[in-house]
Design a protein around this motif. Sequence first.
Motif, PDB file in Angstrom:
ATOM      1  N   ASN A 138       0.747  -0.952  -0.064  1.00 35.19           N
ATOM      2  CA  ASN A 138       0.052  -0.102  -0.128  1.00 35.19           C
ATOM      3  C   ASN A 138       0.833   1.189  -0.047  1.00 35.19           C
ATOM      4  O   ASN A 138       0.349   2.302   0.003  1.00 35.19           O
ATOM      5  N   LEU A 139       2.144   1.119  -0.178  1.00 32.99           N
ATOM      6  CA  LEU A 139       2.934   2.131  -0.010  1.00 32.99           C
ATOM      7  C   LEU A 139       3.934   2.287  -1.382  1.00 32.99           C
ATOM      8  O   LEU A 139       4.536   1.290  -1.668  1.00 32.99           O
ATOM      9  N   GLN A 140       3.970   3.388  -2.207  1.00 35.33           N
ATOM     10  CA  GLN A 140       4.664   3.322  -3.461  1.00 35.33           C
ATOM     11  C   GLN A 140       5.729   4.831  -3.554  1.00 35.33           C
ATOM     12  O   GLN A 140       4.876   5.785  -3.243  1.00 35.33           O
ATOM     13  N   LEU A 141       6.663   4.639  -3.882  1.00 36.72           N
ATOM     14  CA  LEU A 141       7.668   5.824  -4.175  1.00 36.72           C
ATOM     15  C   LEU A 141       7.454   6.032  -5.790  1.00 36.72           C
ATOM     16  O   LEU A 141       7.606   5.035  -6.660  1.00 36.72           O
ATOM     17  N   PHE A 142       7.365   7.293  -5.955  1.00 37.62           N
ATOM     18  CA  PHE A 142       7.262   7.704  -7.433  1.00 37.62           C
ATOM     19  C   PHE A 142       8.190   9.030  -7.538  1.00 37.62           C
ATOM     20  O   PHE A 142       8.374   9.814  -6.834  1.00 37.62           O
ATOM     21  N   ILE A 143       8.769   8.811  -8.860  1.00 36.28           N
ATOM     22  CA  ILE A 143       9.568  10.186  -8.979  1.00 36.28           C
ATOM     23  C   ILE A 143       8.973  10.466 -10.388  1.00 36.28           C
ATOM     24  O   ILE A 143       8.496  10.169 -11.423  1.00 36.28           O
ATOM     25  N   VAL A 144       8.512  11.855 -10.137  1.00 39.17           N
ATOM     26  CA  VAL A 144       7.821  12.563 -11.057  1.00 39.17           C
ATOM     27  C   VAL A 144       8.210  13.940 -11.890  1.00 39.17           C
ATOM     28  O   VAL A 144       9.099  14.481 -11.095  1.00 39.17           O
ATOM     29  N   GLN A 145       7.798  14.241 -12.996  1.00 40.70           N
ATOM     30  CA  GLN A 145       8.133  15.483 -13.519  1.00 40.70           C
ATOM     31  C   GLN A 145       6.731  16.277 -13.691  1.00 40.70           C
ATOM     32  O   GLN A 145       6.014  15.891 -14.324  1.00 40.70           O
ATOM     33  N   ILE A 146       6.793  17.687 -13.326  1.00 43.88           N
ATOM     34  CA  ILE A 146       5.907  18.764 -13.450  1.00 43.88           C
ATOM     35  C   ILE A 146       6.442  19.691 -14.103  1.00 43.88           C
ATOM     36  O   ILE A 146       7.660  20.356 -13.601  1.00 43.88           O
ATOM     37  N   ASP A 147       5.664  20.329 -15.005  1.00 48.22           N
ATOM     38  CA  ASP A 147       5.797  21.583 -15.781  1.00 48.22           C
ATOM     39  C   ASP A 147       6.290  22.603 -14.416  1.00 48.22           C
ATOM     40  O   ASP A 147       5.445  22.817 -13.666  1.00 48.22           O
ATOM     41  N   ALA A 148       7.637  23.040 -14.447  1.00 50.34           N
ATOM     42  CA  ALA A 148       7.963  24.238 -13.544  1.00 50.34           C
ATOM     43  C   ALA A 148       6.908  25.318 -13.261  1.00 50.34           C
ATOM     44  O   ALA A 148       7.010  26.010 -12.325  1.00 50.34           O
ATOM     45  N   GLU A 149       6.339  25.623 -14.500  1.00 51.18           N
ATOM     46  CA  GLU A 149       5.619  26.935 -14.780  1.00 51.18           C
ATOM     47  C   GLU A 149       4.264  26.545 -13.968  1.00 51.18           C
ATOM     48  O   GLU A 149       3.496  27.637 -13.671  1.00 51.18           O
ATOM     49  N   GLU A 150       3.955  25.268 -13.537  1.00 48.92           N
ATOM     50  CA  GLU A 150       2.939  25.105 -12.877  1.00 48.92           C
ATOM     51  C   GLU A 150       2.834  25.583 -11.364  1.00 48.92           C
ATOM     52  O   GLU A 150       1.765  25.960 -10.704  1.00 48.92           O
ATOM     53  N   ASP A 151       4.145  25.818 -10.976  1.00 45.58           N
ATOM     54  CA  ASP A 151       4.278  26.605  -9.453  1.00 45.58           C
ATOM     55  C   ASP A 151       3.533  25.703  -8.343  1.00 45.58           C
ATOM     56  O   ASP A 151       2.860  26.127  -7.668  1.00 45.58           O
ATOM     57  N   MET A 203      -0.765  18.082   0.682  1.00 48.93           N
ATOM     58  CA  MET A 203      -1.904  18.508   1.241  1.00 48.93           C
ATOM     59  C   MET A 203      -2.998  17.253   0.569  1.00 48.93           C
ATOM     60  O   MET A 203      -4.120  17.068   1.072  1.00 48.93           O
ATOM     61  N   LEU A 204      -2.595  16.650  -0.501  1.00 48.56           N
ATOM     62  CA  LEU A 204      -3.513  15.609  -1.218  1.00 48.56           C
ATOM     63  C   LEU A 204      -3.514  14.433  -0.531  1.00 48.56           C
ATOM     64  O   LEU A 204      -2.618  14.035   0.213  1.00 48.56           O
ATOM     65  N   ASP A 205      -4.710  13.850  -0.288  1.00 50.78           N
ATOM     66  CA  ASP A 205      -4.949  12.723   0.454  1.00 50.78           C
ATOM     67  C   ASP A 205      -4.144  11.627   0.405  1.00 50.78           C
ATOM     68  O   ASP A 205      -3.712  11.058   1.155  1.00 50.78           O
ATOM     69  N   GLU A 206      -3.652  11.297  -0.914  1.00 51.12           N
ATOM     70  CA  GLU A 206      -2.834  10.161  -1.351  1.00 51.12           C
ATOM     71  C   GLU A 206      -1.497  10.259  -0.862  1.00 51.12           C
ATOM     72  O   GLU A 206      -0.483   9.284  -1.010  1.00 51.12           O
ATOM     73  N   VAL A 207      -0.981  11.580  -0.872  1.00 49.40           N
ATOM     74  CA  VAL A 207       0.557  11.897  -0.671  1.00 49.40           C
ATOM     75  C   VAL A 207       1.061  11.805   0.594  1.00 49.40           C
ATOM     76  O   VAL A 207       0.386  12.632   1.904  1.00 49.40           O
ATOM     77  N   VAL A 208       1.772  11.007   0.963  1.00 47.22           N
ATOM     78  CA  VAL A 208       2.547  10.852   2.278  1.00 47.22           C
ATOM     79  C   VAL A 208       3.509  11.843   2.685  1.00 47.22           C
ATOM     80  O   VAL A 208       3.785  12.513   3.451  1.00 47.22           O
ATOM     81  N   GLU A 209       4.514  12.005   1.397  1.00 49.87           N
ATOM     82  CA  GLU A 209       5.447  12.977   1.616  1.00 49.87           C
ATOM     83  C   GLU A 209       5.886  13.447   0.244  1.00 49.87           C
ATOM     84  O   GLU A 209       5.863  12.599  -0.727  1.00 49.87           O
ATOM     85  N   ALA A 210       6.136  14.690  -0.062  1.00 49.38           N
ATOM     86  CA  ALA A 210       6.637  15.020  -1.076  1.00 49.38           C
ATOM     87  C   ALA A 210       7.993  15.770  -1.135  1.00 49.38           C
ATOM     88  O   ALA A 210       7.884  16.673  -0.138  1.00 49.38           O
ATOM     89  N   THR A 211       8.928  15.594  -1.871  1.00 52.24           N
ATOM     90  CA  THR A 211      10.356  16.220  -1.798  1.00 52.24           C
ATOM     91  C   THR A 211      10.507  16.689  -3.280  1.00 52.24           C
ATOM     92  O   THR A 211      10.734  15.853  -3.965  1.00 52.24           O
ATOM     93  N   LEU A 212      11.213  17.883  -3.253  1.00 49.76           N
ATOM     94  CA  LEU A 212      11.577  18.339  -4.490  1.00 49.76           C
ATOM     95  C   LEU A 212      12.882  17.991  -4.531  1.00 49.76           C
ATOM     96  O   LEU A 212      13.752  18.527  -3.946  1.00 49.76           O
ATOM     97  N   LEU A 213      13.426  17.551  -5.597  1.00 53.07           N
ATOM     98  CA  LEU A 213      14.804  17.044  -6.007  1.00 53.07           C
ATOM     99  C   LEU A 213      15.570  18.110  -6.485  1.00 53.07           C
ATOM    100  O   LEU A 213      16.754  18.015  -6.634  1.00 53.07           O
ATOM    101  N   GLY A 214      14.974  18.918  -7.523  1.00 55.88           N
ATOM    102  CA  GLY A 214      15.382  20.009  -8.363  1.00 55.88           C
ATOM    103  C   GLY A 214      14.793  20.105  -9.811  1.00 55.88           C
ATOM    104  O   GLY A 214      13.553  19.709  -9.532  1.00 55.88           O
ATOM    105  N   GLU A 215      15.300  21.033 -10.394  1.00 52.81           N
ATOM    106  CA  GLU A 215      14.868  21.242 -11.565  1.00 52.81           C
ATOM    107  C   GLU A 215      15.769  20.965 -12.960  1.00 52.81           C
ATOM    108  O   GLU A 215      16.974  21.143 -12.796  1.00 52.81           O
TER     109      GLU A 215
END
Length: 224
Positions: A39-52, A60-72
Motif C-alpha cells: 500500500n505504499l509506493q515511491l514515484f519520481i515525477v516531472q511537473i512543468d515548472a510553470e505550474e508552480d 495536502m493531497l490525500d494520497e501523498v504521504v511525503e513530497a520532496t523537490l529534488l530539483g529542476e
Amino acid sequence: MAITAQQHLSSPVLPLVSIAKYTRSDEIECIQGLNLQPNLQLFIVQIDAEEDVSEDDLSMLDEVVEATLLGESSGKAILKLTVELDETVAGAFDGSTDGALMDSILVTPEGWFEEKLFKDYTAMSEFQTTCEENNIDVEILSLTHDSTSFEDDSPYGLTERQHEALTLALSRGYYERPRQVTTEELADELGISQPSMSDLLRRGERQLLTATLDTRGYINALSK
C-alpha cells in the motif's frame, strides 16, 4: 516473441491521477516507481515548472504521504512522492507482474498512458488479468512484436501470423464463454480485415488440431 504494448490504464483511484487533476495542464510524467511496502509506493515525477506546484501543495493531497523537490531540469520540477495506494488497486503494484516500462508514464485525469515490453502474449495477458483483478481497466492502444525468434517460439507448424492471431485471441478472451472480444476487435488490433482475422484463426486452429491429434494416425488405426 517480444510484444510492445501502448496501454491506457484507468481507475478512479489510480495513483497520481489526483495530482494530474491538480495541475493546469492536467498531466504529469512519472519516470520511476518503486514499491516500498504494501500500500505504499515511491514515484519520481516531472511537473512543468510553470505550474508552480509546491511540496506543501502536494502534501495536502490525500494520497501523498511525503513530497520532496529534488530539483529542476529542462523546465521541469523533479519530485519524489511517497504515495499511499488505495487498497482496491494496491495488488497491481506489488512487483509480481512482468513488463518493462519503455518510456515515462503520462498521467492525466483519465488515467495512465504507458508503453511496456512483454516477453510474449502470455505475459501481457497476465499483466492485464492482474490489473483487472485490482479494478484497473486496461485498454490496448497499439501492439507491435519482434518476430526474430519466432521459429524457436512457435511449435506445431503454425505460421508466424497464425501464431500471432491465436495467441492474441487467447489473451483477449476470444475462447472464453461468453466471448470477451469479437473478431472485428481482434482484427483492429492486428491492423487487418475481419475476414482475414477469421481466416487466420480458422487455419491456425486446424493446424493445431492436425498437429496435436495426429488425425492421420487415428484414421489409419480405425481402418485396420
